[in-house]
Structure formats: structure tokens, C-alpha cells
Motif scaffolding. Structure first.
Motif, short mmCIF file in Angstrom:
data_model
loop_
_atom_site.label_atom_id
_atom_site.label_comp_id
_atom_site.label_asym_id
_atom_site.label_seq_id
_atom_site.Cartn_x
_atom_site.Cartn_y
_atom_site.Cartn_z
N LEU A 19 0.79 -1.18 0.01
CA LEU A 19 0.02 0.20 0.02
C LEU A 19 0.79 1.24 -0.02
CD1 LEU A 19 -2.95 -1.17 2.33
CD2 LEU A 19 -2.96 -1.09 -0.18
N GLU A 20 2.04 1.16 0.85
CA GLU A 20 2.92 2.38 0.69
C GLU A 20 3.44 2.51 -0.69
OE1 GLU A 20 5.82 1.41 3.38
OE2 GLU A 20 4.56 1.88 5.31
N THR A 21 3.60 1.49 -1.24
CA THR A 21 4.41 1.64 -2.78
C THR A 21 3.29 2.03 -3.82
OG1 THR A 21 4.15 -0.76 -3.19
CG2 THR A 21 6.36 0.15 -2.28
N HIS A 22 2.16 1.63 -3.54
CA HIS A 22 0.90 2.00 -4.32
C HIS A 22 0.62 3.48 -4.06
CE1 HIS A 22 -2.73 2.08 -6.59
NE2 HIS A 22 -3.65 2.25 -5.65
N GLU A 23 0.82 4.06 -3.04
CA GLU A 23 0.58 5.57 -2.55
C GLU A 23 1.91 6.17 -3.52
OE1 GLU A 23 -0.23 8.93 1.07
OE2 GLU A 23 0.39 6.66 1.30
N ALA A 24 2.88 5.79 -3.23
CA ALA A 24 4.06 6.40 -4.14
C ALA A 24 3.80 6.74 -5.56
CB ALA A 24 5.39 5.79 -3.67
N TRP A 25 3.36 5.20 -6.16
CA TRP A 25 3.11 5.19 -7.56
C TRP A 25 2.00 6.10 -8.06
CZ3 TRP A 25 -1.92 4.30 -9.65
CH2 TRP A 25 -2.10 4.36 -10.91
N GLN A 26 0.90 6.34 -6.97
CA GLN A 26 -0.34 7.40 -7.38
C GLN A 26 0.35 9.06 -7.64
OE1 GLN A 26 -2.54 6.33 -3.94
NE2 GLN A 26 -4.35 5.67 -5.33
N ASN A 27 1.36 9.25 -6.48
CA ASN A 27 2.21 10.48 -6.63
C ASN A 27 3.08 10.57 -8.08
OD1 ASN A 27 0.77 11.16 -4.13
ND2 ASN A 27 2.63 10.45 -3.05
N LEU A 28 3.30 9.51 -8.32
CA LEU A 28 4.35 9.37 -9.72
C LEU A 28 3.29 9.79 -10.79
CD1 LEU A 28 6.93 8.75 -11.15
CD2 LEU A 28 5.96 6.49 -11.15
N VAL A 29 2.50 8.83 -10.77
CA VAL A 29 1.63 9.06 -12.09
C VAL A 29 0.54 10.51 -12.20
CG1 VAL A 29 -0.49 7.85 -11.62
CG2 VAL A 29 0.36 7.43 -13.70
N LEU A 30 0.48 10.92 -11.22
CA LEU A 30 -0.35 12.31 -11.05
C LEU A 30 0.67 13.66 -11.30
CD1 LEU A 30 -3.06 11.53 -8.20
CD2 LEU A 30 -3.30 11.34 -10.67
N GLY A 31 2.01 13.13 -10.90
CA GLY A 31 3.04 14.16 -11.23
C GLY A 31 3.14 14.91 -10.19
N THR A 32 3.06 14.63 -8.94
CA THR A 32 3.32 15.21 -7.77
C THR A 32 4.66 14.87 -7.20
OG1 THR A 32 2.02 13.57 -6.52
CG2 THR A 32 1.01 15.83 -7.19
N SER A 33 5.15 13.88 -7.81
CA SER A 33 6.61 13.23 -7.43
C SER A 33 7.29 13.29 -8.64
CB SER A 33 6.52 11.75 -7.05
OG SER A 33 5.88 11.72 -5.76
N ASP A 34 8.64 13.56 -8.61
CA ASP A 34 9.48 13.49 -9.60
C ASP A 34 9.74 12.33 -10.11
OD1 ASP A 34 11.90 14.07 -11.22
OD2 ASP A 34 13.37 14.29 -9.66
N ALA A 35 9.58 12.34 -11.46
CA ALA A 35 9.79 10.86 -12.39
C ALA A 35 11.07 10.67 -12.61
CB ALA A 35 8.87 11.24 -13.33
N GLY A 36 11.87 11.71 -12.50
CA GLY A 36 13.36 11.14 -12.67
C GLY A 36 13.84 10.45 -14.01
N GLY A 37 13.01 10.56 -15.20
CA GLY A 37 13.30 10.06 -16.29
C GLY A 37 12.28 8.80 -16.36
N LEU A 38 11.49 8.13 -15.62
CA LEU A 38 10.48 7.30 -15.80
C LEU A 38 9.58 7.76 -16.62
CD1 LEU A 38 10.07 5.75 -12.26
CD2 LEU A 38 11.71 5.29 -14.03
N ASN A 39 8.88 6.83 -17.43
CA ASN A 39 8.00 7.19 -18.56
C ASN A 39 6.53 6.71 -17.74
OD1 ASN A 39 5.94 6.93 -20.62
ND2 ASN A 39 7.69 7.46 -21.88
N THR A 40 5.73 7.83 -17.63
CA THR A 40 4.39 7.65 -16.95
C THR A 40 3.03 7.66 -17.86
OG1 THR A 40 4.27 9.92 -16.48
CG2 THR A 40 5.41 8.62 -14.86
#
Length: 288
Positions: free
Chosen positions: A221-242
């Protein structure tokens, strides 16, 4: 939801890709496949990257559009895991949970290390050898905490819900009860698999002991929340393709025609290329 695979390029080459499709067209296995197959019963979708007994180090291409499965390349060469006696290739169906992300900017409170920038890994321990790109439904029994070059690299232990052994396995303690020696062998595999490449043995948090099901669910669940922030653009993607097709409010949406164009732009399928016979060598290591 039914998923199918679309293979492009030639196996055993750097051009080889496995794209995933649903009924509407191509999707990202990283972003578009739901984490839960049945949230109430805590049944998860798992994307199979590496079928059991195989050596090619396949992985979701997190930096490419639609995140196809491809073979990892290091120093210009395709990567294969060594056969470290008595283990042959991967000893489970190996893959990842979609819609999870081990954030490299976050220090895990359980391990004191940052995430490894990938979806969370899964070792599926059922009897059936799965297919590359297959999406299977699993229940998670527990987790190991590999520390890989200073990064937290969770290894979930799970079983296909359709496996005959599944009703007998509910938590990590059941694995040792019904499959004696399997967890020990799994820890050994992760500890030694890089030694033939000249690297030191891997280390674990918790002295290599597997943590229980509820702890693993918390990590998921923690990593799912981190993914949500990634795909919504609120975390730095750092080169990942979202880029994704189906995720509501995603910052980088693709239309079905655009997703189809990504697949069509990949090389056409061709004959498999030969693999160096050295991939089949046995390697022998002695741990101190």
C-alpha cells in the motif's frame, strides 16, 4: 479483465519487446493494470516478467513509452542470471505488481534505505511455469527485504490463487510448513546470484528473515501511494515514463491510437537469435 501479449523484435536481442494489451488496445503494465484483482480479498494482479527456470533478465521498461517488457542490458550486453549450483535460472515465476513504485527519494523506515525506482518485485511460488507477459492473480504471503547496492528492493512471496497449494498457504509461516526449505533456498538465491558477475553477495534487512503477510500488505500500500504520486505528477519522475491510457487524472495520458502507434513503431517479430552456450554453465560459490 483479459490481457494479451504482443511480441515485437527478435528474442535474445536488445530490440525484443513484449507489449500488453487489453480489449481496447495497448496499455502500460506499469500503470494501466490495476493493483488489485479483488481488493476485498487482497488478491493482486502480478505481471510475469521471467518464467521459472529461465535465465534472461527480463523487466518492465520503466523509461519507455507503454513500459513494455524487455531484456536488461548492461555494458552493451544482454543480461542473463547465472546458474549458481544447485539453482537453475530463476526458481520462481518472477515479476512485479502494477501500480506500485519504490520511490528512490523516500527512505523506507523499516530498512533505512531508499527505494530502487522500480515496481515492487514478486516471486510467485506455485507449481505452474507461467508465460512472459502473463497477468496472474496472486495472494501475497510475506516479503523479503533485499538491500541491493544500498537500495531497498522488496521481494514479495506470493502464490497464484489458482494453484492447488493456494488454499493451504495464508501467511509466510505456511510456506515453511508445506514447502520446507523453499524460503531458505530463495534467500540463498538472492544472496549469491550476482557473485558469478564478480560482485559481492547481497545483503538483507531483518537478517534475511521473511516478514509476515500483514507487513507485506502494508509495504504494498505504501508503494501504491508512491505510484499514485508518480503518475499524477506530484513526485519527480526522474526519467521514468508515466504515459498511460486508462488512469484517471494521470499527468501523461495516451490515446488508444497513440498507444497503438507506439507498438507499431517497434521492429516486427523475427526469428529468435542464438544464445551464448555459456548461459548454461554451472557456477559454484562458497559463502563465508
Amino acid at each position: 479483465m483479459a490481457y494479451t501479449v504482443c511480441e515485437k523484435g527478435c528474442t535474445n536481442t536488445s530490440d525484443y519487446r513484449v507489449y500488453i494489451k487489453n480489449d481496447a488496445g495497448p496499455i502500460s503494465p506499469f500503470h494501466d493494470i490495476p493493483l488489485f484483482a479483488n481488493e476485498g480479498n487482497k488478491i493482486f494482479n502480478m505481471v510475469v516478467e521471467v518464467p521459472r527456470w529461465t535465465n534472461a533478465k527480463m523487466e518492465i521498461a520503466t523509461k519507455e513509452p507503454l513500459n513494455p517488457i524487455k531484456q536488461d542490458v548492461k555494458k552493451g550486453k544482454l543480461r542473463y542470471v547465472a546458474n549458481v549450483f544447485p539453482h537453475h535460472g530463476y526458481i520462481w515465476n518472477y515479476g512485479a505488481l502494477p501500480q506500485t513504485w519504490e520511490d528512490p527519494n523516500h527512505i523506507d523506515e523499516a530498512t533505512g534505505c531508499r527505494g530502487d525506482n522500480d515496481p515492487i518485485d514478486v516471486c510467485e511460488i506455485g507449481y505452474r511455469v507461467a508465460k512472459r507477459g502473463e497477468v496472474i492473480q496472486v495472494k501475497v504471503l510475506g516479503t523479503l527485504a533485499l538491500i541491493d547496492e544500498g537500495e531497498t528492493d522488496w521481494k514479495l512471496i506470493a502464490i497464484d490463487v489458482n494453484d492447488p497449494m493456494a488454499p493451504q498457504l495464508s501467511d509466510i509461516s505456511d510456506v515453511e510448513k508445506h514447502m520446507p526449505g523453499f524460503l531458505k533456498a530463495s534467500v540463498e538465491w538472492f544472496r549469491i546470484y550476482k557473485i558469478p558477475d564478480g560482485k559481492p553477495e547481497n545483503q538483507f534487512a531483518f537478517n534475511g528473515e521473511a516478514r509476515e503477510r500483514d507487513f507485506a500488505h502494508k509495504i504494498i500500500l505504501e508503494t501504491h501511494e508512491a505510484w499514485q504520486n508518480l503518475v499524477l505528477g506530484t513526485s519527480d519522475a526522474g526519467g521514468l515514463n508515466t504515459s498511460c491510457v486508462t488512469v484517471p487524472n494521470a499527468a501523461n495520458k495516451l490515446s488508444i491510437p497513440d498507444a497503438t502507434s507506439v507498438v507499431q513503431s517497434s521492429p516486427e517479430p523475427g526469428a529468435p537469435q542464438a544464445v551464448d552456450p555459456k548461459v548454461d554453465l554451472w557456477h559454484y560459490v562458497s559463502l563465508k
